[in-house]
Design an enzyme around this catalytic site. Structure first.
Site, mmCIF file in Angstrom:
data_model
loop_
_atom_site.group_PDB
_atom_site.id
_atom_site.type_symbol
_atom_site.label_atom_id
_atom_site.label_comp_id
_atom_site.label_asym_id
_atom_site.label_seq_id
_atom_site.Cartn_x
_atom_site.Cartn_y
_atom_site.Cartn_z
ATOM 1 N N ASP A 184 -6.538 5.779 -33.286
ATOM 2 C CA ASP A 184 -7.608 5.855 -34.285
ATOM 3 C C ASP A 184 -8.131 4.435 -34.368
ATOM 4 O O ASP A 184 -7.460 3.550 -34.916
ATOM 5 C CB ASP A 184 -7.044 6.309 -35.638
ATOM 6 C CG ASP A 184 -8.160 6.505 -36.654
ATOM 7 O OD1 ASP A 184 -8.974 5.572 -36.826
ATOM 8 O OD2 ASP A 184 -8.235 7.576 -37.268
ATOM 9 N N HIS A 185 -9.313 4.209 -33.802
ATOM 10 C CA HIS A 185 -9.700 2.801 -33.616
ATOM 11 C C HIS A 185 -9.900 2.065 -34.948
ATOM 12 O O HIS A 185 -9.880 0.842 -34.984
ATOM 13 C CB HIS A 185 -10.895 2.671 -32.666
ATOM 14 C CG HIS A 185 -12.223 2.930 -33.288
ATOM 15 N ND1 HIS A 185 -12.748 4.183 -33.437
ATOM 16 C CD2 HIS A 185 -13.151 2.080 -33.805
ATOM 17 C CE1 HIS A 185 -13.938 4.096 -34.004
ATOM 18 N NE2 HIS A 185 -14.205 2.830 -34.241
ATOM 19 N N HIS A 247 -10.643 8.553 -39.368
ATOM 20 C CA HIS A 247 -10.808 7.156 -39.795
ATOM 21 C C HIS A 247 -10.723 6.987 -41.318
ATOM 22 O O HIS A 247 -10.023 6.112 -41.820
ATOM 23 C CB HIS A 247 -12.151 6.602 -39.325
ATOM 24 C CG HIS A 247 -12.413 6.786 -37.857
ATOM 25 N ND1 HIS A 247 -11.437 6.643 -36.914
ATOM 26 C CD2 HIS A 247 -13.540 7.109 -37.176
ATOM 27 C CE1 HIS A 247 -11.960 6.851 -35.709
ATOM 28 N NE2 HIS A 247 -13.229 7.146 -35.845
HETATM 29 C C1 BG6 Z 1 -16.286 7.235 -33.756
HETATM 30 C C2 BG6 Z 1 -17.210 8.370 -34.074
HETATM 31 O O1 BG6 Z 1 -14.951 7.635 -33.854
HETATM 32 O O2 BG6 Z 1 -16.525 6.170 -34.662
HETATM 33 C C3 BG6 Z 1 -18.657 7.922 -34.005
HETATM 34 O O3 BG6 Z 1 -16.999 9.414 -33.158
HETATM 35 C C4 BG6 Z 1 -18.891 6.726 -34.880
HETATM 36 O O4 BG6 Z 1 -19.545 8.963 -34.378
HETATM 37 C C5 BG6 Z 1 -17.841 5.644 -34.603
HETATM 38 O O5 BG6 Z 1 -20.182 6.224 -34.595
HETATM 39 C C6 BG6 Z 1 -17.950 4.539 -35.615
HETATM 40 O O6 BG6 Z 1 -17.098 3.484 -35.261
HETATM 41 P P1 BG6 Z 1 -17.402 1.996 -35.748
HETATM 42 O O7 BG6 Z 1 -16.224 1.214 -35.295
HETATM 43 O O8 BG6 Z 1 -18.697 1.590 -35.094
HETATM 44 O O9 BG6 Z 1 -17.544 2.072 -37.230
#
Ligand code: BG6
Length: 510
Positions: A184-185, A247
């Protein structure tokens, strides 16, 4: 610094966008920071017909995602990095027999002395996870008698509680839970991890971190972009599955959790699971009606440019009822949080890109400065996840002069002020952790399932409920007009600007 053992990274779905956009740049950062092990190779595997050289060109040498990073590197560095990349064509399908892949793995392991340690990264549609795990196991590529084997899987992890459970069971037939890393980044973001440190490495916040002092908690995740080129995927997913289930609930779990006994992955993850399990599941239609809002962006014009509505985006059903905006109010049923409302929203096509947590503290229980206007100016702790990463405390100060007029001032910390420390990109941090066998920032099976358990009834209601409404909002505004109704009695959503201190707070200029 922890040891990173020699190893091989095998990326399934290597010809896809994620590899070039996120994984390879993260590896390049690790390479330049000398954090890759001495013996390290990447084997890309997918269904495209490419040679090693083609792959190197595609994801390294000619990659637009690396151009800027290459500017201040020598050609030797770039070539050395590219030389670590290899490619294996899997032929027609991912779920076939992995005899050829095995041969390649064995040969690379021998030549490059990677110690039999392999990390498999599944950057494929989730429908393939179980079959890839099975094919790896059938080929003897998951056994740990000659080096460790780990499996990283990307989101979405399931489409509902049931599918997530099936997926967990499916993969666990071939890999043990401790070998599985669900990425989960958001957990790789410094500022998300800093939630733990803010709470548990200080003695000034934690005593206040409960229902006695906190009035409500607000989380905003806004993106200015629309669905870009991912209309096909997004239309089947929607904001709740795409951002909230993973997230945002991960962030919620870090705010809600009790202090863990220590910082080991299991202790932290045990507390996160308990936190997720304490979210009050909304069951009846009235509760779901009153506490959830779904919206979709409609066409508008921003700075003279015509912006498509969601239903006009490529890959999206012209009659789609998929939400691009979701706002949820909920409660947490435990001792610490009883009766404290949580307001969480996520959306595409908002005025700006920003993610932040706002802890709204209660106003003092006895008001001394009655005419000070402080009543509506509660203390807030704002934790800015992105951009302009930092922390801001809003508190009252006396306006110089007669009487006790109170104004609100800002006390702030910005990550950018830590000039000596390079903030690692989320994928870089997470890859390095997995390479070192640290699963703290990866979601465990029970965490993912607990999150789905909370989200499932909302999805079900949005799909089948008779009184569900989809509100339109013009691309570029802060969501549907009635979104503030959700937060009624409390005020309004804090619509944050690009900068953390969107208002300057109180100051006296001489
Ligand atoms: C991803 C989603 O997991 O996270 C995307 O699938 C979203 O739709 C993205 O744009 C947002 O990540 P960050 O790090 O740019 O907030």
């Amino acid at each position: 610094m922890k040891m990173t053992e020699n190893q091989m990274l095998v990326i399934f779905g290597a010809s896809g966008d994620l590899t070039a956009r996120k994984l390879v740049p993260a590896l390049f950062n690790l390479f330049t920071a000398k954090q890759l092990p001495e013996n390290f190779v990447v084997l890309g595997a997918s269904r495209s017909n490419m040679s090693d050289d083609d792959f190197r060109k595609k994801v390294v040498l000619e990659s637009n995602y690396l151009k800027e990073k290459f500017e201040d590197r020598s050609q030797k560095d770039i070539d050395d990095f590219a030389a670590k990349f290899f490619y294996e064509d899997l032929g027609e399908k991912y779920d076939g027999e992995y005899g050829d892949l095995k041969k390649r793995v064995v040969e690379l392991n021998k030549v490059h002395k990677t110690g039999g340690n392999i990390m498999y990264y599944l950057s494929t549609p989730p429908t393939l996870y179980e079959s890839i795990a099975k094919s790896l196991a059938d080929a003897g590529l998951s056994t740990q008698n000659n080096g460790w084997k780990r499996l990283i899987v990307e989101k979405p992890f399931g489409y509902s509680l049931k599918t997530a459970q099936t997926l967990n069971k499916g993969i666990q037939q071939y890999f043990e839970e401790h070998q599985i890393y669900r990425i989960d980044h958001y957990l790789g973001k410094e500022t998300v991890q800093n939630l733990l440190v803010t709470r548990f490495a200080n003695s000034i916040f934690e005593p206040l971190w409960n229902r006695n002092y906190i009035h409500h908690v607000e989380i905003t995740n806004a993106e200015s972009v629309g669905v870009e080129k991912r209309g096909g995927y997004y239309d089947k997913s929607g904001a709740l599955r795409d951002m909230f289930q993973n997230h945002l609930l991960q962030i919620v779990s870090l705010i809600v959790m009790e202090p863990p006994i220590g910082d080991s992955p299991e202790e932290i993850r045990n507390e996160k699971v308990k936190a997720l399990k304490s979210l009050r599941i909304m069951k009846d239609h009235k509760t779901l009606y009153d506490n959830t809002i779904k919206g979709q962006y409609i066409a508008s014009e921003i700075d003279g440019e015509k912006i498509n509505g969601y239903r006009e985006e490529d890959g999206v059903d012209p009659n789609s009822t998929t939400e691009t905006y979701a706002a949820i109010k909920f409660f947490v049923d435990n001792w610490r949080w009883a009766d404290v409302p949580f307001y969480v929203r996520t959306a595409k096509r908002m005025p700006t890109k920003v993610t932040e947590v706002v802890i709204h503290f209660k106003t003092p229980h006895h008001q001394i400065f009655k005419d000070s206007g402080i009543n509506n100016k509660d203390n807030k702790l704002i934790i800015r996840i992105q951009p302009d990463e930092g922390i801001l405390v809003k508190f009252g100060v006396k306006v110089p002069g007669q009487g006790f007029k109170v104004e609100r001032a800002n006390l702030d910390f910005y990550y950018s002020s830590l000039t000596e420390n390079r903030v690692m990109d989320a994928y870089e941090r997470l890859l390095l952790d997995a390479m070192q066998g640290d699963a703290t920032l990866y979601a465990r099976a029970d965490e993912v399932e607990a999150a789905w358990e909370f989200v499932d009834p909302i999805l079900e209601y949005w799909k089948k409920g008779k009184d569900v409404r989809m509100y339109g909002y013009a691309a570029g505004v802060w969501g549907p007009e009635n979104a503030d109704d959700l937060i009624e009695g409390v005020g309004m959503w804090r619509n944050p600007g690009e900068n953390l201190a969107d208002d300057p707070g109180f100051c006296v200029l001489c």
